[in-house]
Design an enzyme around this catalytic site. Structure first.
Site, short mmCIF file in Angstrom:
data_model
loop_
_atom_site.label_atom_id
_atom_site.label_comp_id
_atom_site.label_asym_id
_atom_site.label_seq_id
_atom_site.Cartn_x
_atom_site.Cartn_y
_atom_site.Cartn_z
NE ARG A 77 9.45 9.66 49.51
CZ ARG A 77 8.21 9.97 50.27
NH1 ARG A 77 7.82 8.70 51.06
NH2 ARG A 77 7.07 10.98 50.18
CG PHE A 82 6.58 14.20 54.78
CD1 PHE A 82 5.83 14.21 55.44
CD2 PHE A 82 6.88 13.15 53.48
CE1 PHE A 82 4.65 13.50 55.69
CE2 PHE A 82 5.78 12.73 53.59
CZ PHE A 82 4.80 12.29 54.34
CD GLN A 85 9.49 5.55 52.78
OE1 GLN A 85 8.95 6.68 53.28
NE2 GLN A 85 9.09 4.26 52.26
CG ASN A 124 1.74 1.94 55.73
OD1 ASN A 124 0.96 2.54 55.03
ND2 ASN A 124 1.05 2.04 57.08
CG PHE A 135 8.17 7.57 57.57
CD1 PHE A 135 7.68 9.05 58.76
CD2 PHE A 135 7.12 6.15 57.29
CE1 PHE A 135 6.38 8.59 59.07
CE2 PHE A 135 5.95 6.62 58.01
CZ PHE A 135 5.60 7.93 59.21
CG HIS A 148 2.35 5.75 58.15
ND1 HIS A 148 2.67 4.72 57.26
CD2 HIS A 148 0.98 6.55 57.61
CE1 HIS A 148 2.35 4.81 55.90
NE2 HIS A 148 1.55 5.81 56.12
#
Length: 196
Positions: A77, A82, A85, A124, A135, A148
């Protein structure tokens, strides 16, 4: 299960913890090495999970039956501006993986904040669901603080992370051409690339 009180750990990395590397590939092209400093002083259990998954010496997972290692695992991802991941070594799409402790483990603490780009944090699926997915932030993400567990940061190879941020991707933020962790492990003092 209540959390230990916030210890007075510095947000700034004292650089005393383990250092690990991820060698990334985009299709067949080598992208380069990302070196990460792990905050053993702040979250030893979370750090040991990541370190061991980089080294890959813990055998097979209790729930997945798969080798507990990041080698060959995709960065599944990519969300520009942002995070990126990865760490799902079983399903490879964000629905799998597991910790070295067997299945999921509890949030260790939220003492460290998502202060800028290059912060390493656990992905998570809600409280106390840490497995192997992680990430790297691409900017400060304060809305993730308290949700997180932050446990490290990129100390070398941020340009590789930035290149990864720009790869073409599908509607569901998956890279069109697979990005994989071609190799990974721990760097010891004296190893090339250990010193920043």
């Amino acid at each position: 299960h209540h959390h230990q009180r916030a210890m007075m750990v510095p947000q700034e990395d004292p650089l005393t913890g383990p250092r690990v590397f991820l060698d990334l590939k985009w299709g067949n092209r080598r992208m380069g090495r990302v070196v990460i400093s792990l905050r053993k002083d702040a979250c030893p259990k979370t750090v040991e999970n990541f370190r061991a998954l980089c080294v890959g010496d813990k055998g097979r997972g209790k729930t997945t039956g798969m080798p507990l290692q990041y080698k060959g695992c995709p960065i599944h991802r990519v969300v520009p501006g942002f995070c990126i991941q990865g760490g799902d070594f079983s399903k490879k799409d964000g629905t799998g993986g597991e910790s070295i402790y067997g299945g999921k483990f509890d949030d260790e603490n939220f003492n460290l904040m998502h202060l800028g780009a290059g912060i390493l944090s656990m992905a998570n699926a809600g409280p106390n669901t840490n497995g192997s997915q992680f990430f790297l932030t691409l900017k400060a993400t304060p809305f993730l603080n308290g949700k997180h567990t932050v446990f490290g940061k990129v100390v070398s190879g941020m340009e590789v992370v930035r290149e990864l941020e720009g790869v073409p991707r599908s509607a569901r933020d998956a890279p069109d051409t697979p990005i994989t962790i071609d190799d990974c492990g721990e760097l010891k003092k004296g190893d090339p690339g250990y010193d920043i």
